[in-house]
Design an enzyme around this catalytic site. Structure first.
Site, PDB file in Angstrom:
ATOM      1  N   ASN A   9       0.343   0.018  -9.623  1.00  0.00           N
ATOM      2  CA  ASN A   9       1.749  -0.234  -9.314  1.00  0.00           C
ATOM      3  C   ASN A   9       2.019  -1.718  -9.547  1.00  0.00           C
ATOM      4  O   ASN A   9       1.571  -2.564  -8.778  1.00  0.00           O
ATOM      5  CB  ASN A   9       2.012   0.153  -7.845  1.00  0.00           C
ATOM      6  CG  ASN A   9       3.418  -0.200  -7.402  1.00  0.00           C
ATOM      7  OD1 ASN A   9       4.273  -0.552  -8.214  1.00  0.00           O
ATOM      8  ND2 ASN A   9       3.663  -0.099  -6.102  1.00  0.00           N
ATOM      9  N   LYS A  11       4.839  -3.224  -9.452  1.00  0.00           N
ATOM     10  CA  LYS A  11       5.960  -3.712  -8.630  1.00  0.00           C
ATOM     11  C   LYS A  11       6.936  -4.519  -9.501  1.00  0.00           C
ATOM     12  O   LYS A  11       7.119  -4.168 -10.658  1.00  0.00           O
ATOM     13  CB  LYS A  11       5.413  -4.503  -7.439  1.00  0.00           C
ATOM     14  CG  LYS A  11       4.338  -3.705  -6.677  1.00  0.00           C
ATOM     15  CD  LYS A  11       3.917  -4.330  -5.396  1.00  0.00           C
ATOM     16  CE  LYS A  11       2.843  -3.454  -4.743  1.00  0.00           C
ATOM     17  NZ  LYS A  11       2.440  -3.933  -3.431  1.00  0.00           N
ATOM     18  N   HIS A  94       7.511   4.067  -1.219  1.00  0.00           N
ATOM     19  CA  HIS A  94       6.588   2.931  -1.046  1.00  0.00           C
ATOM     20  C   HIS A  94       7.051   2.104   0.156  1.00  0.00           C
ATOM     21  O   HIS A  94       8.244   1.983   0.414  1.00  0.00           O
ATOM     22  CB  HIS A  94       6.575   2.071  -2.309  1.00  0.00           C
ATOM     23  CG  HIS A  94       5.471   1.058  -2.297  1.00  0.00           C
ATOM     24  ND1 HIS A  94       5.579  -0.129  -1.608  1.00  0.00           N
ATOM     25  CD2 HIS A  94       4.230   1.073  -2.846  1.00  0.00           C
ATOM     26  CE1 HIS A  94       4.431  -0.794  -1.744  1.00  0.00           C
ATOM     27  NE2 HIS A  94       3.603  -0.097  -2.491  1.00  0.00           N
ATOM     28  N   GLU A  96       7.342  -0.944   0.607  1.00  0.00           N
ATOM     29  CA  GLU A  96       8.302  -2.018   0.302  1.00  0.00           C
ATOM     30  C   GLU A  96       9.716  -1.460   0.211  1.00  0.00           C
ATOM     31  O   GLU A  96      10.681  -2.124   0.580  1.00  0.00           O
ATOM     32  CB  GLU A  96       7.873  -2.736  -0.985  1.00  0.00           C
ATOM     33  CG  GLU A  96       6.662  -3.623  -0.726  1.00  0.00           C
ATOM     34  CD  GLU A  96       5.656  -3.709  -1.860  1.00  0.00           C
ATOM     35  OE1 GLU A  96       6.003  -3.375  -3.012  1.00  0.00           O
ATOM     36  OE2 GLU A  96       4.510  -4.106  -1.583  1.00  0.00           O
ATOM     37  N   GLU A 166      -1.041   4.018   2.418  1.00  0.00           N
ATOM     38  CA  GLU A 166      -1.066   2.574   2.223  1.00  0.00           C
ATOM     39  C   GLU A 166      -0.710   1.883   3.540  1.00  0.00           C
ATOM     40  O   GLU A 166       0.478   1.746   3.859  1.00  0.00           O
ATOM     41  CB  GLU A 166      -0.049   2.163   1.153  1.00  0.00           C
ATOM     42  CG  GLU A 166      -0.306   2.753  -0.217  1.00  0.00           C
ATOM     43  CD  GLU A 166       0.318   1.915  -1.318  1.00  0.00           C
ATOM     44  OE1 GLU A 166      -0.415   1.502  -2.215  1.00  0.00           O
ATOM     45  OE2 GLU A 166       1.532   1.642  -1.268  1.00  0.00           O
ATOM     46  N   GLY A 172      -1.244  -6.337  -0.311  1.00  0.00           N
ATOM     47  CA  GLY A 172      -1.044  -7.696  -0.828  1.00  0.00           C
ATOM     48  C   GLY A 172      -1.570  -8.773   0.104  1.00  0.00           C
ATOM     49  O   GLY A 172      -1.253  -9.953  -0.059  1.00  0.00           O
ATOM     50  N   SER A 212      -4.887  -3.680  -1.094  1.00  0.00           N
ATOM     51  CA  SER A 212      -5.941  -4.646  -1.439  1.00  0.00           C
ATOM     52  C   SER A 212      -7.191  -3.996  -2.020  1.00  0.00           C
ATOM     53  O   SER A 212      -8.306  -4.456  -1.767  1.00  0.00           O
ATOM     54  CB  SER A 212      -6.293  -5.512  -0.219  1.00  0.00           C
ATOM     55  OG  SER A 212      -5.152  -6.242   0.213  1.00  0.00           O
TER      56      SER A 212
HETATM   57  P1  13P Z   1      -2.117  -4.445  -3.381  1.00  0.00           P
HETATM   58  O1  13P Z   1      -3.205  -3.712  -4.112  1.00  0.00           O
HETATM   59  O2  13P Z   1      -1.628  -5.650  -4.112  1.00  0.00           O
HETATM   60  O3  13P Z   1      -2.482  -4.716  -1.959  1.00  0.00           O
HETATM   61  O4  13P Z   1      -0.848  -3.445  -3.338  1.00  0.00           O
HETATM   62  C1  13P Z   1      -1.018  -2.153  -2.905  1.00  0.00           C
HETATM   63  C2  13P Z   1       0.225  -1.395  -3.163  1.00  0.00           C
HETATM   64  O5  13P Z   1       1.227  -1.587  -2.500  1.00  0.00           O
HETATM   65  C3  13P Z   1       0.223  -0.404  -4.256  1.00  0.00           C
HETATM   66  O6  13P Z   1       1.355   0.392  -4.209  1.00  0.00           O
END
Ligand code: 13P
Length: 250
Positions: A9, A11, A94, A96, A166, A172, A212
């Protein structure tokens, strides 16, 4: 047997040139693999990235969509438009989008139903915040998100869904869930699916872990019995690290 599924992803990152170069690197170096692989570029680069993934072992995923088929919905993108660009998957709900854009379980549910009706594979994300984990609410939060986001799905529809666990605190942050912490939630999720759908569906649904994931922690995570893949953010934007995670899934 559930086929491992690793998705990247990206983003709201990368330029068009970077996205295309990254895709070319992944496609060229992937080789033959039994692992299911997909990348989710920003929607404006789906077309360009899709030209590179076409006919390869890398599937194309969108990061979001709107539930209506067409009409006066300025700025939105429908499932059929994503299919037009060659998408096979769409990430929905997601964290976010839930936490920054205010998306609710009801909205996610409408999108999941629309994606399935159009023939897309929804990757439905759930996960608790740090505050919720510390208050011992992980199980109830994840259960509520699942029930809300997947409401009204038949057994057959559910078998076409991928779930991604997640934990928000691991996204992140470099703070990965331990394999035991992740497996505990994945096993809970599978038990929940058993109570909501038939046993075949519960056994067949892939549950990805996200938060992560890196080449050096992927092996242990993916070695857990109920972790069937990964949804990768940061580490999916470098050819070597993304391929390293795919290699760890073998
Ligand atoms: P990271 O791997 O950067 O922590 O992000 C995970 C994520 O949100 C994938 O959708």
């Amino acid at each position: 047997m559930r086929r491992p599924f690793i998705a990247g992803n990206w983003k709201m990152n990368l330029s068009r040139e970077e996205a295309v170069a990254l895709t070319q690197g992944i496609v060229e170096q992937l080789g033959t693999t039994d692992i299911e692989v997909a990348v989710a570029p920003p929607s404006v680069y789906l077309d360009a990235v899709g030209q590179v993934t076409k006919g390869s072992g890398v599937g194309l995923s969108a990061q979001n969509m709107y539930h209506e088929a067409n009409g006066a919905f300025t700025g939105e993108i429908s499932a059929s438009m994503l299919l037009d660009l060659g998408c096979k998957y769409v990430i929905l709900g997601h964290s976010e989008r839930r936490h920054i854009l205010g998306e609710t379980d009801e909205e996610v549910n409408r999108k999941v139903l629309a994606a399935l009706a159009a023939g897309l594979v929804p990757i439905v994300c759930v996960g608790e915040t740090l505050e919720q984990r510390e208050a011992d609410k992980t199980q109830s939060v994840v259960q509520q998100q699942c029930d809300g986001s997947l409401a009204g799905l038949t057994n057959e529809q559910m078998s076409g869904v991928v779930v991604a666990y997640e934990p928000v605190w691991a996204i992140g942050t470099g703070k990965v869930a331990t394999p035991e912490q992740a497996e505990e939630v994945h096993a809970d999720l599978r038990r929940l699916l058993e109570t909501r759908y038939n046993p075949e569906v519960a056994a067949a649904v892939r549950i990805q872990y996200g938060g992560s994931v890196k080449p050096d922690n992927a092996g242990e995570l993916l070695g857990q019995p109920n972790i069937d893949g990964a949804l990768v953010g940061g580490a999916s934007m470098k050819v070597d690290s993304f391929l390293g995670i795919i290699a760890a899934a073998k």
